[in-house]
Write a protein that holds these residues in place. Sequence first.
Motif, mmCIF file in Angstrom:
data_model
loop_
_atom_site.group_PDB
_atom_site.id
_atom_site.type_symbol
_atom_site.label_atom_id
_atom_site.label_comp_id
_atom_site.label_asym_id
_atom_site.label_seq_id
_atom_site.Cartn_x
_atom_site.Cartn_y
_atom_site.Cartn_z
ATOM 1 N N ARG A 8 0.812 -1.222 0.000
ATOM 2 C CA ARG A 8 0.000 0.000 0.000
ATOM 3 C C ARG A 8 0.847 1.274 0.000
ATOM 4 O O ARG A 8 0.316 2.379 0.063
ATOM 5 N N GLU A 9 2.149 1.110 -0.073
ATOM 6 C CA GLU A 9 3.048 2.267 -0.082
ATOM 7 C C GLU A 9 2.989 2.996 -1.426
ATOM 8 O O GLU A 9 2.692 2.389 -2.449
ATOM 9 N N HIS A 10 3.315 4.279 -1.409
ATOM 10 C CA HIS A 10 3.400 5.064 -2.647
ATOM 11 C C HIS A 10 4.819 4.969 -3.206
ATOM 12 O O HIS A 10 5.485 5.980 -3.416
ATOM 13 N N CYS A 11 5.260 3.741 -3.417
ATOM 14 C CA CYS A 11 6.611 3.504 -3.915
ATOM 15 C C CYS A 11 6.596 2.187 -4.683
ATOM 16 O O CYS A 11 6.209 1.151 -4.134
ATOM 17 N N SER A 12 6.999 2.235 -5.928
ATOM 18 C CA SER A 12 7.001 1.018 -6.750
ATOM 19 C C SER A 12 7.954 -0.038 -6.206
ATOM 20 O O SER A 12 7.679 -1.232 -6.305
ATOM 21 N N LEU A 13 9.077 0.374 -5.630
ATOM 22 C CA LEU A 13 10.009 -0.598 -5.065
ATOM 23 C C LEU A 13 9.375 -1.294 -3.862
ATOM 24 O O LEU A 13 9.452 -2.524 -3.737
ATOM 25 N N ALA A 14 8.729 -0.543 -2.987
ATOM 26 C CA ALA A 14 8.071 -1.146 -1.822
ATOM 27 C C ALA A 14 6.988 -2.125 -2.267
ATOM 28 O O ALA A 14 6.876 -3.229 -1.731
ATOM 29 N N ARG A 15 6.201 -1.752 -3.246
ATOM 30 C CA ARG A 15 5.147 -2.641 -3.748
ATOM 31 C C ARG A 15 5.750 -3.896 -4.374
ATOM 32 O O ARG A 15 5.221 -4.991 -4.212
ATOM 33 N N THR A 16 6.845 -3.745 -5.092
ATOM 34 C CA THR A 16 7.521 -4.901 -5.676
ATOM 35 C C THR A 16 8.045 -5.822 -4.576
ATOM 36 O O THR A 16 7.885 -7.046 -4.638
#
Length: 166
Positions: A8-16
């Motif tokens: 749910r983070e606003h970060c593509s790396l965190a979501r990955t």
Amino acid sequence: MRWEELDREHCSLARTLSVVGDRWTLLVLRECFLRIRRFEEFEQRLGIARHVLADRLKKLTEAGVLEKIPYQERPRREEYRLTEKGLALYPALLALLDWGDEYMSGKKGPPLLRRHKACGHVAHAVPTCSECGEPLDARAMTAEPGPGAPAGFVVPQRPSKSAVDK
């Protein structure tokens, strides 16, 4: 930031990382790219506990990275195959493998070489700009808010002498 909330983070790396961000998942993916497909083969090659393997395969399947394909009806048995979404992870894994080959393999060199079928040469990950073709390097990049950034998101300003600049 809580590990179970990365998706749910606003970060593509965190979501990955919410999908592929643990060591067992990356090793399962390594095996998938080596064309391992069956549960017992993963278990044997990785030495992983059955419940941990089942959890990682389920997570990758639910995320659309793998799909289960039946290979036997009675009894029903399925194997795991990379989807297009899963195959798209190859450049990321290749970059990690190349880093490991460079910095972790020791004096004997890399334990596994990856040969490009088309030209026959041993290949390495070479990140280049999608627009001009120049090599990408952390010192030559900047970051700015994208269309998916939350309102008021600010990219941290680069300090005058960071480790990246050295």
